[in-house]
Design an enzyme around this catalytic site. Structure first.
Site, PDB file in Angstrom:
ATOM      1  N   ASP A  64       0.850  -1.388   0.073  1.00 37.71           N
ATOM      2  CA  ASP A  64       0.090   0.043   0.075  1.00 37.71           C
ATOM      3  C   ASP A  64       0.987   1.181  -0.047  1.00 37.71           C
ATOM      4  O   ASP A  64       0.339   2.374  -0.512  1.00 37.71           O
ATOM      5  CB  ASP A  64      -1.069  -0.163   1.095  1.00 37.71           C
ATOM      6  N   SER A  83       3.688   1.467  -1.553  1.00 36.80           N
ATOM      7  CA  SER A  83       4.064   1.941  -3.013  1.00 36.80           C
ATOM      8  C   SER A  83       2.823   2.363  -3.691  1.00 36.80           C
ATOM      9  O   SER A  83       3.187   3.433  -4.738  1.00 36.80           O
ATOM     10  CB  SER A  83       4.583   0.570  -3.698  1.00 36.80           C
ATOM     11  N   ASP A  90       1.042  -9.845   2.981  1.00 37.00           N
ATOM     12  CA  ASP A  90       0.284  -9.504   4.108  1.00 37.00           C
ATOM     13  C   ASP A  90      -1.257  -9.942   3.664  1.00 37.00           C
ATOM     14  O   ASP A  90      -1.942  -9.968   4.606  1.00 37.00           O
ATOM     15  CB  ASP A  90       0.379  -8.266   4.793  1.00 37.00           C
ATOM     16  N   VAL A 102      12.050 -16.080   6.216  1.00 34.87           N
ATOM     17  CA  VAL A 102      11.936 -17.319   5.568  1.00 34.87           C
ATOM     18  C   VAL A 102      10.434 -17.080   4.708  1.00 34.87           C
ATOM     19  O   VAL A 102      10.273 -17.783   3.648  1.00 34.87           O
ATOM     20  CB  VAL A 102      11.709 -18.569   6.319  1.00 34.87           C
ATOM     21  N   GLN A 103       9.601 -16.590   5.310  1.00 38.43           N
ATOM     22  CA  GLN A 103       8.172 -16.348   4.980  1.00 38.43           C
ATOM     23  C   GLN A 103       8.127 -15.720   3.427  1.00 38.43           C
ATOM     24  O   GLN A 103       7.385 -15.981   2.650  1.00 38.43           O
ATOM     25  CB  GLN A 103       7.283 -15.758   5.831  1.00 38.43           C
ATOM     26  N   ARG A 149     -13.362 -45.594  -6.380  1.00 44.53           N
ATOM     27  CA  ARG A 149     -13.944 -44.994  -7.492  1.00 44.53           C
ATOM     28  C   ARG A 149     -15.301 -45.242  -7.605  1.00 44.53           C
ATOM     29  O   ARG A 149     -16.284 -44.912  -8.472  1.00 44.53           O
ATOM     30  CB  ARG A 149     -13.182 -45.025  -8.844  1.00 44.53           C
TER      31      ARG A 149
HETATM   32  P1  ADP Z   1       5.006  -1.447   0.676  1.00 41.44           P
HETATM   33  O1  ADP Z   1       4.853  -0.809  -0.626  1.00 41.44           O
HETATM   34  O2  ADP Z   1       5.366  -2.700   0.828  1.00 41.44           O
HETATM   35  O3  ADP Z   1       3.885  -0.798   1.549  1.00 41.44           O
HETATM   36  P2  ADP Z   1       6.577   1.024   1.792  1.00 41.44           P
HETATM   37  O4  ADP Z   1       5.325   1.624   2.675  1.00 41.44           O
HETATM   38  O5  ADP Z   1       7.796   1.209   2.509  1.00 41.44           O
HETATM   39  O6  ADP Z   1       6.304  -0.430   1.221  1.00 41.44           O
HETATM   40  O7  ADP Z   1       6.465   1.915   0.597  1.00 41.44           O
HETATM   41  C1  ADP Z   1       7.745   1.336  -0.594  1.00 41.44           C
HETATM   42  C2  ADP Z   1       8.055   2.791  -1.051  1.00 41.44           C
HETATM   43  O8  ADP Z   1       7.158   3.344  -1.852  1.00 41.44           O
HETATM   44  C3  ADP Z   1       8.505   3.818  -0.419  1.00 41.44           C
HETATM   45  O9  ADP Z   1      10.055   3.632   0.106  1.00 41.44           O
HETATM   46  C4  ADP Z   1       8.536   4.999  -1.109  1.00 41.44           C
HETATM   47  O10 ADP Z   1       9.677   5.206  -1.913  1.00 41.44           O
HETATM   48  C5  ADP Z   1       7.173   5.019  -1.647  1.00 41.44           C
HETATM   49  N1  ADP Z   1       6.311   5.674  -1.173  1.00 41.44           N
HETATM   50  C6  ADP Z   1       5.360   5.013  -0.071  1.00 41.44           C
HETATM   51  N2  ADP Z   1       4.492   6.114   0.185  1.00 41.44           N
HETATM   52  C7  ADP Z   1       4.611   7.406  -0.604  1.00 41.44           C
HETATM   53  C8  ADP Z   1       4.135   8.646  -0.574  1.00 41.44           C
HETATM   54  N3  ADP Z   1       3.233   8.919   0.515  1.00 41.44           N
HETATM   55  N4  ADP Z   1       4.707   9.231  -1.512  1.00 41.44           N
HETATM   56  C9  ADP Z   1       5.543   8.973  -2.220  1.00 41.44           C
HETATM   57  N5  ADP Z   1       6.257   7.571  -2.307  1.00 41.44           N
HETATM   58  C10 ADP Z   1       5.908   6.782  -1.161  1.00 41.44           C
END
Ligand code: ADP
Length: 746
Positions: free
Chosen positions: A117, A119, A164, A297-298, A469
């Site tokens: 979320d 990313s 997750d 490991v997960q 069967r």
């Molecule tokens: P995940 O995507 O697994 O939830 P993160 O929360 O660490 O992992 O987010 C991964 C990357 O996404 C961050 O390191 C950043 O580069 C980018 N990112 C996250 N939130 C924002 C945001 N609000 N604005 C810009 N980039 C973001």
């Protein structure tokens, strides 16, 4: 329908970026591979952005054009070959300016992001600021006005790569199933050592805000207690947990396993540590208690079959979307709703996902649970019932429910039988196990099953009750009816494959003449072929598919040093599920199915393609997966001989018939979860019919992400009886995706 093929006129030369970001997850490679190859198939140019958003801000070698071969050999690899990174730069305005500048100067304005979320939030921020970022870049002289006009919008799509399973609005996210495989392997191993020493184990699994891994593991591993972020335990939970473990021991359990989600807290929001759980149990129960924290490991190891085919499908859809969208509509996240790919608006999905921890903090557990969806709520309810061995309802009328397996063996039959017994006992029924299918039933070969008798069946392959069967003939119905009557069986759970359904249909058709047959019956689908009516998936098909994919991986490795073709034969009778999905998840260039048949013309085109691919593209391996009954005369051997002949010395050909190992082995986590939910629904249905006197006969299934009961006659109407498969097979359309991502255009 938009397909990459139909896009060739407009997509040629279009540039698409793909990146993986945040925590890595198994299956990310499959998604990247599918995006890259779908773009290539449509004539577009894919770019891999290395190390997540960092590659965007750095530019240069961080944004690389990818060719077909760059995405080769990665389907079976864990992690992400294009790297992931938690980029701080990208979270600043300057970082985003650099990212936009790097994209526009390369002519890229389409992006697929695979991540959690965080990313996806980053993607949303980037896309929504795209216009102002480009304005600033023009003002600063870093791009020209023409460049700005050429890229008015960032056309984007997200895929959730996260072990997750926390994205609200979709079912499984990429990586969850593989993580469950890793956890399950550990839990099964721990269960055997725990049982040998009568020990307790506390196992901590990942999941900071989402308890899906913990809850699924608790159910599929047959564990005793679970602590989840969504359901913080009431004050005094330590005592309740120890009481529950004591009751399990008294009921005969040798091992006790408590599953703790990493983010579990008390109602006051205090984190619950594995050490606290351990010392509580050791002090209260006086039993040696050990902690296992599974950690990374997960995230590791090879992706499961599910994570390969599902991520491939998602990657294909996301690429097709960004190639055809205009960017005027809000960008979507692609995910699954049951067995279908859906689009959810990115902004809403992320907002809903992020609201769950807030709801938990505010004590609004019901709302948090509601956002987790029906499966989560179902599993939580069923686990509560399964984990408490005390009979909760009396059985004054001595209501007896029989359990029987019919048809070929399927991994997960034991899980379904055990679930039926434990739930039945908890709901006040006497559970009777019938041995060896309808033959055993006719002979009266049955025994009462106690709670203790079936403990441990959850994870076992095979079928302890035995399965046959044999479909009864009309003249055997009298003996079957008498047997049911004399054993006092008032309802029946039939766990099995096609012959189970055919047998039950016969019992239903003939019941007016036999009083013993006039009882409610529910068929629970268990069969590796995945050919049963009323359900998208049957129990055991996932385990078999994983065997097929594992064999493909090994065959590929065995051939890595030579020029070789392989024809692999899968089971499935007239149903091509294992062949097609195995081929899709294993990276086969061709699959031969009964549904689509084999023609000489089709074979000729395969041979031509193969020669051309070897001569002009340096191909050294070709894999075809053939369903056992794809075509009578084009046997696996014949196909291999034809391939050899037509190769004219370019390669040699081998065959592999996978055979019965497809039916063996332990049920996968997905099989166990399906078996548990379907059997729960079957038992609920039977209890309800017993209370009302309704004697209808049903089959239970998982369809469109729901558990459904269908009248058996209705369900059988939608099948091809001769071919023993449903008329509508949801997975058949995935052949087009296989052709797109597994078979290079030459
Ligand atoms: P995940 O995507 O697994 O939830 P993160 O929360 O660490 O992992 O987010 C991964 C990357 O996404 C961050 O390191 C950043 O580069 C980018 N990112 C996250 N939130 C924002 C945001 N609000 N604005 C810009 N980039 C973001």
């Amino acid at each position: 329908m938009v397909t990459p093929e139909s896009l060739r006129d407009t997509a040629t030369g279009v540039k698409v970026g793909v990146l993986t970001s945040g925590g890595d997850a198994q299956g990310m490679n499959a998604a990247v591979r599918a995006v890259v190859r779908t773009c290539l198939f449509a004539g577009a140019q894919p770019y891999a952005i290395m190390e997540g958003y960092q590659g965007l801000t750095v530019g240069g070698a961080g944004i690389r054009p990818f060719a077909w071969d760059d995405a080769s050999g990665i389907l079976n690899r864990g992690g992400t070959v294009i790297g992931t990174f938690r980029s701080r730069d990208f979270q600043t305005r300057e970082g985003m300016l650099k990212a936009a500048c790097n994209l526009v100067t390369q002519g890229i304005d389409r992006l697929v992001v695979i991540g959690g979320d965080g990313s996806l939030t980053g993607l949303d921020e980037f896309a929504s600021h795209w216009g102002s970022l480009l304005d600033d870049l023009v003002a600063q002289g870093r791009i020209t006005d023409d460049q700005r006009q050429a890229h008015p919008r960032l056309i984007h799509a997200g895929l959730v790569g996260s072990i997750d399973n926390d994205l609200v609005g979709t079912s499984l996210t990429v990586g969850v199933d593989s993580a469950l495989h890793r956890i399950q392997e550990a839990i099964d191993a721990i269960a055997s050592t725990a049982a040998s020493h009568q020990r307790c184990f506390v196992v901590e699994v990942m999941g900071r805000n989402c308890g899906y891994l913990a809850l699924s593991t608790a159910v599929s591993g047959g564990c005793d207690y679970v602590l989840l972020p969504e359901l913080p335990p009431e004050d005094g939970w330590e005592q309740a947990m120890c009481d529950q473990l004591r009751r399990s021991r008294l009921a005969g359990r040798k091992d006790s396993i408590v599953i703790l989600a990493e983010g579990a807290t008390t109602r006051a929001g205090e984190p619950i540590s594995a050490e606290h759980v351990r010392s509580t149990i050791e002090t209260e129960l006086g039993e040696e208690t050990r902690v296992t924290i599974l950690g990374h490991v997960q995230r590791g190891g090879t992706p499961s079959a599910y994570d390969r085919w599902s991520a491939t499908w998602l990657g294909y859809e996301a690429a097709t979307y960004v190639l055809s969208a205009t960017g005027e509509e809000p960008g979507p996240v692609f995910g699954f709703h049951g067995e279908q790919v859906i689009q959810v608006p990115l902004v809403r999905a992320v907002a809903d996902t992020r609201s769950v921890p807030q709801l938990i903090k505010a004590g609004k557990y019901d709302q948090a649970m509601a956002l987790r969806g029906e499966e989560f709520a179902d599993l939580a309810r069923i686990f509560q019932e399964l984990s408490d061995p005390v009979r909760t309802q009396a059985n004054p009328a001595d209501l007896r429910i029989g359990i029987i397996h019919v048809g070929a063996l399927a991994p997960g039959m034991n899980t379904a039988a055990k679930t039926a017994v434990w739930l039945g006992i908890s709901r006040g029924f006497t559970m009777v196990g019938i041995r060896d299918g309808f033959l055993g039933l006719a002979a009266g070969d049955m025994t009462e099953l106690t709670w203790k008798a079936v403990d441990g069946w959850n994870q076992e392959g095979g079928a302890v009750l035995g399965t046959r069967r044999h479909v009864p003939k009309v003249e055997e119905l009298y003996a079957i009816s008498r047997s049911l009557e004399s054993a006092g069986i008032q309802a029946l759970v039939v766990i099995g494959g096609w012959n189970a359904y055919a047998g039950v249909q016969l019992l239903n058709d003939e019941r007016s003449r036999y009083p013993g047959l006039q009882i409610p019956i529910v068929c629970v689908p268990a069969g590796i072929d995945n050919n049963l009516p009323g359900t998208s998936m049957s129990i055991g098909a996932d385990a078999a598919l994983n065997v097929v994919v594992d064999c493909i991986d090994k065959v590929k490795m065995s051939a890595s040093a030579t020029q070789r073709c392989f024809v692999i034969e899968t089971m499935g009778r007239d149903c091509g599920y294992l062949a097609l999905m195995g081929g899709l998840a294993g990276g086969a260039e061709q699959v031969y199915l009964h549904e689509t048949g084999i023609t000489l013309q089709g074979l000729q085109s395969d041979f031509d393609w193969l020669r051309s691919s070897i001569d002009t593209h340096g191909r050294s391996f070709f894999l075809a997966v053939r369903n056992v009954r794809a075509k009578a005369n084009y046997t696996t051997k014949v196909l291999a001989h034809m391939l050899d002949e037509e190769g004219r010395g370019r390669y040699d050909t081998r065959t592999l018939t996978i055979g019965h190992i497809q039916q063996g082995g332990a049920p996968t986590p997905a099989d166990r979860l399906l078996a548990t939910r379907l059997t729960d629904a079957a038992m609920t249905q039977l209890a309800s019919q017993l209370s009302t006197g309704d004697r209808a006969v049903h089959c239970v299934g998982w369809y469109d992400n729901e558990i459904r009961l269908t009248d058996i006659t209705e369900a059988m109407k939608s099948t091809d009886r001769k071919r023993q498969r449903p008329n509508d097979q949801w997975w058949l359309g995935l052949k087009g995706i296989l052709d797109c991502v597994n078979r290079e255009v030459v």
